[in-house]
Design a protein around this motif. Structure first.
Motif, PDB file in Angstrom:
ATOM      1  N   GLY A   7      20.276 -11.028 -40.717  1.00  0.00           N
ATOM      2  CA  GLY A   7      21.214 -11.541 -41.722  1.00  0.00           C
ATOM      3  C   GLY A   7      21.961 -12.767 -41.229  1.00  0.00           C
ATOM      4  N   GLN A   8      21.225 -13.672 -40.518  1.00  0.00           N
ATOM      5  CA  GLN A   8      21.918 -14.795 -39.890  1.00  0.00           C
ATOM      6  C   GLN A   8      22.017 -16.009 -40.807  1.00  0.00           C
ATOM      7  OE1 GLN A   8      19.748 -14.841 -36.191  1.00  0.00           O
ATOM      8  NE2 GLN A   8      21.223 -13.493 -35.210  1.00  0.00           N
ATOM      9  N   ASN A   9      22.899 -15.900 -41.765  1.00  0.00           N
ATOM     10  CA  ASN A   9      23.270 -17.051 -42.584  1.00  0.00           C
ATOM     11  C   ASN A   9      24.652 -17.465 -42.091  1.00  0.00           C
ATOM     12  OD1 ASN A   9      21.772 -14.970 -44.593  1.00  0.00           O
ATOM     13  ND2 ASN A   9      21.124 -17.065 -44.945  1.00  0.00           N
ATOM     14  N   PHE A  10      24.701 -18.591 -41.398  1.00  0.00           N
ATOM     15  CA  PHE A  10      25.966 -18.966 -40.756  1.00  0.00           C
ATOM     16  C   PHE A  10      26.844 -19.773 -41.696  1.00  0.00           C
ATOM     17  CE2 PHE A  10      22.786 -18.457 -37.376  1.00  0.00           C
ATOM     18  CZ  PHE A  10      23.393 -17.416 -36.679  1.00  0.00           C
ATOM     19  N   LEU A  11      28.112 -19.453 -41.664  1.00  0.00           N
ATOM     20  CA  LEU A  11      29.086 -20.189 -42.472  1.00  0.00           C
ATOM     21  C   LEU A  11      29.246 -21.579 -41.852  1.00  0.00           C
ATOM     22  CD1 LEU A  11      31.145 -19.797 -44.821  1.00  0.00           C
ATOM     23  CD2 LEU A  11      32.815 -19.133 -43.105  1.00  0.00           C
ATOM     24  N   PRO A  37      30.048 -12.434 -34.814  1.00  0.00           N
ATOM     25  CA  PRO A  37      30.664 -13.770 -34.741  1.00  0.00           C
ATOM     26  C   PRO A  37      29.658 -14.919 -34.894  1.00  0.00           C
ATOM     27  CG  PRO A  37      30.577 -12.737 -32.567  1.00  0.00           C
ATOM     28  CD  PRO A  37      30.182 -11.682 -33.551  1.00  0.00           C
ATOM     29  N   GLY A  38      28.375 -14.642 -34.644  1.00  0.00           N
ATOM     30  CA  GLY A  38      27.349 -15.675 -34.847  1.00  0.00           C
ATOM     31  C   GLY A  38      27.579 -16.867 -33.953  1.00  0.00           C
ATOM     32  N   LEU A  42      34.332 -18.463 -37.357  1.00  0.00           N
ATOM     33  CA  LEU A  42      35.566 -17.687 -37.599  1.00  0.00           C
ATOM     34  C   LEU A  42      36.289 -17.436 -36.278  1.00  0.00           C
ATOM     35  CD1 LEU A  42      34.260 -14.965 -40.122  1.00  0.00           C
ATOM     36  CD2 LEU A  42      35.798 -16.854 -40.640  1.00  0.00           C
ATOM     37  N   GLU A  57      28.694  -8.679 -31.144  1.00  0.00           N
ATOM     38  CA  GLU A  57      27.506  -9.388 -31.648  1.00  0.00           C
ATOM     39  C   GLU A  57      26.253  -8.740 -31.054  1.00  0.00           C
ATOM     40  OE1 GLU A  57      26.747 -12.274 -33.801  1.00  0.00           O
ATOM     41  OE2 GLU A  57      24.821 -11.375 -33.255  1.00  0.00           O
ATOM     42  N   VAL A  58      25.236  -8.570 -31.890  1.00  0.00           N
ATOM     43  CA  VAL A  58      24.029  -7.861 -31.440  1.00  0.00           C
ATOM     44  C   VAL A  58      22.980  -8.806 -30.841  1.00  0.00           C
ATOM     45  CG1 VAL A  58      22.707  -7.940 -33.614  1.00  0.00           C
ATOM     46  CG2 VAL A  58      22.540  -5.920 -32.147  1.00  0.00           C
ATOM     47  N   LEU A  62      22.894 -15.471 -29.119  1.00  0.00           N
ATOM     48  CA  LEU A  62      24.187 -15.903 -29.646  1.00  0.00           C
ATOM     49  C   LEU A  62      25.305 -15.516 -28.681  1.00  0.00           C
ATOM     50  CD1 LEU A  62      23.799 -15.009 -33.450  1.00  0.00           C
ATOM     51  CD2 LEU A  62      23.896 -17.284 -32.445  1.00  0.00           C
ATOM     52  N   ASP A  82      25.502  -3.131 -31.178  1.00  0.00           N
ATOM     53  CA  ASP A  82      25.046  -2.980 -32.560  1.00  0.00           C
ATOM     54  C   ASP A  82      26.145  -2.289 -33.379  1.00  0.00           C
ATOM     55  OD1 ASP A  82      23.854  -2.302 -34.931  1.00  0.00           O
ATOM     56  OD2 ASP A  82      22.034  -1.465 -34.019  1.00  0.00           O
ATOM     57  N   ALA A  83      26.677  -3.002 -34.361  1.00  0.00           N
ATOM     58  CA  ALA A  83      27.780  -2.455 -35.176  1.00  0.00           C
ATOM     59  C   ALA A  83      27.356  -1.221 -35.972  1.00  0.00           C
ATOM     60  CB  ALA A  83      28.307  -3.529 -36.119  1.00  0.00           C
ATOM     61  N   LEU A  84      26.051  -1.048 -36.147  1.00  0.00           N
ATOM     62  CA  LEU A  84      25.579   0.117 -36.915  1.00  0.00           C
ATOM     63  C   LEU A  84      25.688   1.400 -36.105  1.00  0.00           C
ATOM     64  CD1 LEU A  84      22.444  -1.489 -38.542  1.00  0.00           C
ATOM     65  CD2 LEU A  84      24.456  -0.652 -39.747  1.00  0.00           C
ATOM     66  N   PRO A 102      26.526  -9.266 -41.905  1.00  0.00           N
ATOM     67  CA  PRO A 102      25.129  -9.531 -42.293  1.00  0.00           C
ATOM     68  C   PRO A 102      24.792  -8.709 -43.539  1.00  0.00           C
ATOM     69  CG  PRO A 102      25.245  -8.079 -40.355  1.00  0.00           C
ATOM     70  CD  PRO A 102      26.655  -8.497 -40.657  1.00  0.00           C
ATOM     71  N   TYR A 104      22.128  -7.360 -44.770  1.00  0.00           N
ATOM     72  CA  TYR A 104      21.236  -6.192 -44.723  1.00  0.00           C
ATOM     73  C   TYR A 104      21.975  -4.917 -44.311  1.00  0.00           C
ATOM     74  CZ  TYR A 104      21.146  -5.889 -39.619  1.00  0.00           C
ATOM     75  OH  TYR A 104      21.514  -5.701 -38.315  1.00  0.00           O
TER      76      TYR A 104
END
Ligand code: SAM
Length: 261
Positions: A7-11, A37-38, A42, A57-58, A62, A82-84, A102, A104
């Motif tokens: 889900g790496q769409n970076f702001l 944090p990617g 932020l 961060e997984v 990064l 892993d936040a999951l 992310p 997903y």
């Protein structure tokens, strides 16, 4: 387009990033957890506000870049995890959460954070707009469902910002929204047995187009038939689940509860 399993769409919109951090309303002494944090857009603004940031961060590549950029800041701690699966209780007794999650895994991570909510001061998180529509939905709206009830039972929920897809690189196919969740000390409604409450909520929304009397067949022995209408605890079961408020669901579950003992 290349597949992005994490889900790496970076702001890339710095004004949006600044606004998200503003909405988080951080005091210098607040411990803050940032999930995903990617590249750190932020993170940079968060470190201007707090002296105690933990970033989780997984992606190890990064993590290396984040460490090189922020590692010398004594207020920054990076966890490669892993936040999951993470035990958020390890972060500390009380902390704020700020994240651009992310897609997903967004609802899954959110549910885990709610599970650890006694530790959470509040959360300011960006998610896909369609999920935020469900989080803030009210009875009667088409987005209203078991996720709305679950999240609103445990939190005060407010949409604070809309962020278009062009604010990201690569741009995702959908827009995002930022939502603020403030965990409630006492759940929104008075429920005697949460297991039964959520069983009823899930059953009520299982087939969204069906009437409650069909979705709640498991409790049929407690239905009351009167003038051709079917009721339970005074609630008309010829309506759909999406019309019931949290109070209505509490009324139903508190009514059936004693019958199950
Ligand atoms: N915060 C950055 C921003 O706003 O540009 C990145 C946001 S990006 C939508 C999601 C981030 O979460 C990525 O950095 C990704 O590697 C990370 N991520 C994905 N799955 C994760 C997981 N299970 N646990 C922790 N981080 C995860």
């Amino acid at each position: 387009m290349k597949k992005r399993p994490l889900g790496q769409n970076f702001l890339i919109d710095r004004e949006a990033a600044r606004e998200i951090v503003l909405q988080a309303d951080i005091n210098p002494e607040d411990p803050v957890l940032e999930i995903g944090p990617g590249k750190g857009i932020l993170t940079e603004f968060l470190l201007e506000k707090t002296g105690a940031l933990i970033a989780l961060e997984v992606d190890s590549k990064l993590c290396t870049a984040l460490d090189a950029r922020f590692g010398s800041n004594p207020g920054f701690k990076l966890l490669e995890a892993d936040a999951l699966k993470f035990d958020f209780g390890r972060i500390g007794p009380r902390f704020k959460v700020v994240a651009n999650l992310p897609y997903y895994a967004a609802t899954h991570i959110l549910k885990r954070l709610i599970y650890f909510q006694s530790h959470v001061i509040d959360m300011t998180v960006m998610l896909q707009k369609e999920v935020v529509d469900r989080l803030v939905a009210e009875p009667g709206q088409k987005e209203y469902g078991s996720l709305s009830v679950f999240v609103q039972y445990h939190n005060e929920v407010r949409r604070v910002l809309e962020v278009g897809r062009e604010a990201f690189s690569p741009p995702p196919k959908i827009d995002s929204s930022v939502v603020k969740l403030i965990p409630l000390q006492i759940p929104k409604v008075d429920v005697k047995n949460e297991t039964i409450f959520f069983k009823i909520v899930h059953a009520a929304f299982l087939h969204k187009r069906k009437m409650l009397k069909n979705n709640l067949k498991g409790w049929e022995n407690q239905f009351l038939k009167e003038n051709g209408k079917i009721h339970m605890a005074g609630i008309d079961l010829s309506q759909r689940g999406e019309t019931l408020s949290l109070e209505d669901f509490a009324t139903l579950s508190n009514f059936v509860h004693p019958h199950h003992e």
